[in-house]
Design an enzyme around this catalytic site. Structure first.
Site, PDB file in Angstrom:
ATOM      1  N   ASN A  40       0.819  -1.356  -0.067  1.00 42.11           N
ATOM      2  CA  ASN A  40       0.050   0.007   0.070  1.00 42.11           C
ATOM      3  C   ASN A  40       0.697   1.319   0.060  1.00 42.11           C
ATOM      4  OD1 ASN A  40      -1.866  -2.063   1.910  1.00 42.11           O
ATOM      5  ND2 ASN A  40      -2.742  -1.346   0.359  1.00 42.11           N
ATOM      6  N   LYS A 131       1.093 -12.164  -3.333  1.00 38.06           N
ATOM      7  CA  LYS A 131       2.325 -10.992  -4.070  1.00 38.06           C
ATOM      8  C   LYS A 131       3.422 -11.219  -3.118  1.00 38.06           C
ATOM      9  CE  LYS A 131       2.234  -6.603  -3.588  1.00 38.06           C
ATOM     10  NZ  LYS A 131       2.084  -5.133  -3.876  1.00 38.06           N
ATOM     11  N   HIS A 151      -0.043  -2.932 -11.240  1.00 38.00           N
ATOM     12  CA  HIS A 151       0.447  -2.823 -12.785  1.00 38.00           C
ATOM     13  C   HIS A 151       0.067  -3.910 -13.479  1.00 38.00           C
ATOM     14  CE1 HIS A 151       1.857   1.144 -11.720  1.00 38.00           C
ATOM     15  NE2 HIS A 151       2.597   0.691 -10.929  1.00 38.00           N
TER      16      HIS A 151
END
Length: 225
Positions: A40, A131, A151
């Site tokens: 974040n 992730k 992305h």
């Protein structure tokens, strides 16, 4: 066109545009902490927080044993410091349990476990999602995992490599199955670069994108005009 053929073509075009990424390597514990800090926030703030933390506490055992408020203060540039500080310390204490006699902080054993077992061990840590686990596996342990950040999720959706509406969590499994493992490292980094430079969230620069012929988003937009 078959998905793997499409992916290899995209990979070659991205290599022409961005080159072969240099391989960097951090030990797995450092990569894990750094990736938790990156959650974040952007790379600049992550790096500021990581530098501040490692300057204040040169070894991870010191971070583990420090007063929580000092860790929180050091990592404040990364944002959400009140959450990330205790989380990092809990993770380091969990790793300590692997070798309580010496208190040594090391997770290199994950390189020798079956891939899914290593992944599940990382996912069992507080604050570690798909992730973060994939980043540690790929970048520090040279394991075949494909991390999906915002992305990559956006670019691969537009390219039609993952179905619209696919969650980031599900995208990890889909892309790991589609992308040849030998391409994971370079394609991961070059897709991020492309998402930042060309395939932007709000105003994608489709007119200069070399991936037009492989992009569902571009082809659909062209048909609508």
């Amino acid at each position: 066109m078959k998905a793997r053929t499409k992916i290899r073509a995209i990979h070659k075009l991205l290599l022409k545009l961005y080159g072969e990424p240099e391989r960097s390597h951090m030990d797995a514990v450092s990569e894990l902490v750094c990736t938790i800090l990156s959650q974040n926030t952007n790379d600049v703030n992550r790096d500021r927080a990581y530098t501040a933390l490692t300057s204040r506490f040169p070894i991870w055992e010191q971070v583990r044993d420090a007063p929580p408020r000092q860790v929180v203060a050091a990592i404040r540039p990364a944002g959400l410091a009140n959450q990330k500080g205790p989380r990092i310390q809990r993770v380091l204490r969990r790793i300590t349990q692997l070798d309580p006699a010496t208190g040594r902080l090391n997770i290199d054993f994950l390189a020798d476990l079956p891939l899914e077992e290593a992944r599940q061990w990382l996912l069992s840590l507080d604050g570690v999602g798909p992730k973060t686990a994939a980043i540690v596996l790929l970048f520090s342990l040279d394991r075949p995992a494909f991390p999906v950040d915002t992305h990559i999720h956006r670019v691969t959706t537009r390219l039609g490599l993952i179905p619209p509406g696919t969650t980031a969590e599900k995208a990890h499994g889909i892309l790991e199955a589609l992308v040849p493992p030998e391409l994971y490292y370079a394609l991961h980094l070059n897709l991020i670069a492309h998402g930042r430079a060309v395939c932007k969230a709000q105003r994608p620069r489709c007119e200069v994108c070399p991936l037009q012929q492989y992009c569902d988003y571009f082809q659909n937009a062209r048909r609508e005009t």
